[in-house]
Design a protein around this motif. Sequence first.
Motif, PDB file in Angstrom:
ATOM      1  N   LEU A 283       6.985   5.974  -8.783  1.00 49.16           N
ATOM      2  CA  LEU A 283       6.854   4.893  -7.493  1.00 49.16           C
ATOM      3  C   LEU A 283       7.286   3.519  -8.185  1.00 49.16           C
ATOM      4  CD1 LEU A 283       6.339   4.177  -4.859  1.00 49.16           C
ATOM      5  CD2 LEU A 283       3.723   3.993  -5.280  1.00 49.16           C
ATOM      6  N   LYS A 284       6.761   3.143  -9.516  1.00 54.22           N
ATOM      7  CA  LYS A 284       7.346   1.847 -10.111  1.00 54.22           C
ATOM      8  C   LYS A 284       8.688   1.694 -10.034  1.00 54.22           C
ATOM      9  CE  LYS A 284       5.462  -1.285 -13.091  1.00 54.22           C
ATOM     10  NZ  LYS A 284       4.481  -1.695 -14.180  1.00 54.22           N
ATOM     11  N   LYS A 285       9.118   2.732 -10.681  1.00 57.57           N
ATOM     12  CA  LYS A 285      10.612   2.861 -11.186  1.00 57.57           C
ATOM     13  C   LYS A 285      11.516   2.748  -9.877  1.00 57.57           C
ATOM     14  CE  LYS A 285      11.388   5.452 -15.270  1.00 57.57           C
ATOM     15  NZ  LYS A 285      10.723   6.759 -15.856  1.00 57.57           N
ATOM     16  N   ALA A 286      11.046   3.253  -8.829  1.00 59.07           N
ATOM     17  CA  ALA A 286      11.935   3.434  -7.489  1.00 59.07           C
ATOM     18  C   ALA A 286      11.734   1.978  -6.901  1.00 59.07           C
ATOM     19  CB  ALA A 286      11.185   4.207  -6.595  1.00 59.07           C
ATOM     20  N   LEU A 287      10.581   1.143  -7.130  1.00 60.45           N
ATOM     21  CA  LEU A 287      10.362  -0.163  -6.535  1.00 60.45           C
ATOM     22  C   LEU A 287      11.112  -1.062  -7.131  1.00 60.45           C
ATOM     23  CD1 LEU A 287       6.609   0.117  -5.403  1.00 60.45           C
ATOM     24  CD2 LEU A 287       8.641   0.215  -3.985  1.00 60.45           C
ATOM     25  N   ILE A 288      11.013  -1.001  -8.866  1.00 61.65           N
ATOM     26  CA  ILE A 288      11.779  -2.067  -9.785  1.00 61.65           C
ATOM     27  C   ILE A 288      13.402  -1.918  -9.322  1.00 61.65           C
ATOM     28  CG2 ILE A 288      12.429  -2.241 -11.948  1.00 61.65           C
ATOM     29  CD1 ILE A 288       9.441  -1.831 -12.806  1.00 61.65           C
TER      30      ILE A 288
ATOM     31  N   GLU B 101      14.828  -1.143  -6.647  1.00 60.75           N
ATOM     32  CA  GLU B 101      14.878  -1.252  -5.349  1.00 60.75           C
ATOM     33  C   GLU B 101      15.587  -0.154  -4.578  1.00 60.75           C
ATOM     34  OE1 GLU B 101      16.694  -5.122  -4.551  1.00 60.75           O
ATOM     35  OE2 GLU B 101      14.859  -6.171  -5.617  1.00 60.75           O
ATOM     36  N   ALA B 102      15.176   1.206  -4.832  1.00 55.62           N
ATOM     37  CA  ALA B 102      15.620   2.243  -4.304  1.00 55.62           C
ATOM     38  C   ALA B 102      15.640   2.199  -2.966  1.00 55.62           C
ATOM     39  CB  ALA B 102      14.760   3.441  -4.852  1.00 55.62           C
ATOM     40  N   ASP B 103      16.255   3.227  -2.272  1.00 50.12           N
ATOM     41  CA  ASP B 103      16.446   3.388  -0.733  1.00 50.12           C
ATOM     42  C   ASP B 103      14.967   3.880  -0.232  1.00 50.12           C
ATOM     43  OD1 ASP B 103      16.705   4.989   1.579  1.00 50.12           O
ATOM     44  OD2 ASP B 103      18.618   4.329   1.293  1.00 50.12           O
ATOM     45  N   ILE B 104      14.615   3.301   0.753  1.00 53.09           N
ATOM     46  CA  ILE B 104      13.236   3.452   1.160  1.00 53.09           C
ATOM     47  C   ILE B 104      12.884   4.800   1.258  1.00 53.09           C
ATOM     48  CG2 ILE B 104      14.010   3.390   3.635  1.00 53.09           C
ATOM     49  CD1 ILE B 104      10.585   1.723   2.366  1.00 53.09           C
ATOM     50  N   ARG B 105      13.943   5.775   1.555  1.00 54.84           N
ATOM     51  CA  ARG B 105      13.547   7.225   1.671  1.00 54.84           C
ATOM     52  C   ARG B 105      12.983   7.808   0.297  1.00 54.84           C
ATOM     53  NH1 ARG B 105      19.317   8.266   4.658  1.00 54.84           N
ATOM     54  NH2 ARG B 105      19.719   7.027   2.681  1.00 54.84           N
ATOM     55  N   VAL B 106      13.573   7.028  -0.687  1.00 53.33           N
ATOM     56  CA  VAL B 106      13.068   7.640  -2.118  1.00 53.33           C
ATOM     57  C   VAL B 106      11.745   7.124  -2.346  1.00 53.33           C
ATOM     58  CG1 VAL B 106      13.485   7.486  -4.812  1.00 53.33           C
ATOM     59  CG2 VAL B 106      15.520   7.320  -3.093  1.00 53.33           C
TER      60      VAL B 106
ATOM     61  N   ILE C 143       7.575   0.407   5.385  1.00 51.60           N
ATOM     62  CA  ILE C 143       8.498  -0.820   5.419  1.00 51.60           C
ATOM     63  C   ILE C 143       7.804  -1.930   5.800  1.00 51.60           C
ATOM     64  CG2 ILE C 143      10.223  -1.655   7.125  1.00 51.60           C
ATOM     65  CD1 ILE C 143      11.217   1.422   7.544  1.00 51.60           C
ATOM     66  N   ARG C 144       6.784  -1.764   6.471  1.00 51.19           N
ATOM     67  CA  ARG C 144       5.848  -3.059   6.727  1.00 51.19           C
ATOM     68  C   ARG C 144       5.303  -3.817   5.307  1.00 51.19           C
ATOM     69  NH1 ARG C 144       1.478  -3.212  10.067  1.00 51.19           N
ATOM     70  NH2 ARG C 144       0.033  -4.014   8.214  1.00 51.19           N
ATOM     71  N   LEU C 145       4.631  -2.823   4.697  1.00 46.00           N
ATOM     72  CA  LEU C 145       4.254  -3.333   3.253  1.00 46.00           C
ATOM     73  C   LEU C 145       5.045  -4.105   2.437  1.00 46.00           C
ATOM     74  CD1 LEU C 145       1.650  -0.357   2.575  1.00 46.00           C
ATOM     75  CD2 LEU C 145       0.771  -2.764   3.445  1.00 46.00           C
ATOM     76  N   GLY C 146       6.157  -3.521   2.171  1.00 48.10           N
ATOM     77  CA  GLY C 146       7.075  -4.304   1.082  1.00 48.10           C
ATOM     78  C   GLY C 146       6.652  -3.753  -0.151  1.00 48.10           C
ATOM     79  N   GLN C 147       7.511  -3.756  -1.197  1.00 56.13           N
ATOM     80  CA  GLN C 147       7.575  -3.331  -2.579  1.00 56.13           C
ATOM     81  C   GLN C 147       6.183  -3.633  -3.366  1.00 56.13           C
ATOM     82  OE1 GLN C 147      10.765  -5.467  -4.287  1.00 56.13           O
ATOM     83  NE2 GLN C 147      12.113  -3.701  -4.353  1.00 56.13           N
ATOM     84  N   VAL C 148       5.852  -4.736  -3.168  1.00 55.83           N
ATOM     85  CA  VAL C 148       4.794  -5.257  -4.164  1.00 55.83           C
ATOM     86  C   VAL C 148       3.450  -4.922  -3.682  1.00 55.83           C
ATOM     87  CG1 VAL C 148       3.325  -7.273  -4.666  1.00 55.83           C
ATOM     88  CG2 VAL C 148       6.129  -7.663  -4.773  1.00 55.83           C
ATOM     89  N   ASN C 149       3.066  -4.779  -2.413  1.00 51.37           N
ATOM     90  CA  ASN C 149       2.259  -4.417  -1.658  1.00 51.37           C
ATOM     91  C   ASN C 149       1.776  -2.833  -1.830  1.00 51.37           C
ATOM     92  OD1 ASN C 149       0.934  -7.056  -0.966  1.00 51.37           O
ATOM     93  ND2 ASN C 149       2.213  -6.868   0.797  1.00 51.37           N
ATOM     94  N   ILE C 150       2.950  -2.144  -1.550  1.00 54.88           N
ATOM     95  CA  ILE C 150       2.903  -0.842  -1.859  1.00 54.88           C
ATOM     96  C   ILE C 150       2.594  -0.337  -3.117  1.00 54.88           C
ATOM     97  CG2 ILE C 150       4.200   1.312  -2.126  1.00 54.88           C
ATOM     98  CD1 ILE C 150       6.097   0.339  -0.218  1.00 54.88           C
ATOM     99  N   TYR C 151       2.917  -0.994  -4.207  1.00 52.55           N
ATOM    100  CA  TYR C 151       2.593  -0.889  -5.736  1.00 52.55           C
ATOM    101  C   TYR C 151       1.141  -1.234  -5.916  1.00 52.55           C
ATOM    102  CZ  TYR C 151       2.430   0.076 -10.440  1.00 52.55           C
ATOM    103  OH  TYR C 151       2.179   0.502 -11.565  1.00 52.55           O
TER     104      TYR C 151
END
Length: 248
Positions: free
Chosen positions: A34-39, A41-46, A86-94
């Motif tokens: 998850l961290k890798k995908a977020l760093i 900026e992977a497609d939201i589907r990933v 989508i609403r939360l965004g990368q930082v909050n998801i992690y």
Amino acid sequence: MHMTNLEQQVLTQVQAIIGNEEQVIGRRGILIPLKKALINEADIRVVIDTVSADPALAAHLLQRSNTAQTAGVVSTKSRSVKDALIRLGQVNIYRYAFSFYLKERLDELAEPYKKLVQGYWALNEKIAHDCIELLRAENEAGVGIKVDADEVQTLALFSVFGQVIALTAFAYLNAELPRPVSLKVLKSLIDQQQQKLSLEAFESLGLDDDLREEFLIAHNLRQTQNPDSAGLVLRRVLSKRKLLINPL
């Protein structure tokens, strides 16, 4: 304040454990990809697929993303994991995922640490709730702060991070020692070293820099010119509860 030799030894050992993500965070099977995908900026589907691989995490993120909506701070409700992410965004998801797995790990600790750490966790949740209530009150009074409710909430979940991590490390340490160290030693360490332990934990566990910055602002250890800082919202709540590392 001068530290005793025993306190110094325990601090060193606790610091070593804090630096070991595998010991502190339980199931990392999702967290690492998850961290890798977020760093990257992977497609939201990933990101959706990664989160959905753990239904408990997916449900947790959906629930978290609706806390602010339920309180009336955010207008639309997330109906699916996709909406939530989508609403939360990368930082909050992690941050939410990290705190979810951290909490899972804490629930596995031996007593008396489990009970103590759950007390701290309950406090975190109360602080997060107070922050959302504060945002709602400000909105109703027409002095809405332009701060993201989830950013405030994810920050609040790290309010007493130093204590939580130190307790976790102490539980592991005592499990390995022939003669356990008294909790009194840990209490005095936490009282004296909360700032140091918190900042080391942020760093060694690879949490984002903004989280550390806002944590410092929240605890009145750093000032900010940004009126919409999440840390300033949290500072008001921590001050009321007399929990600031550097009291106002």
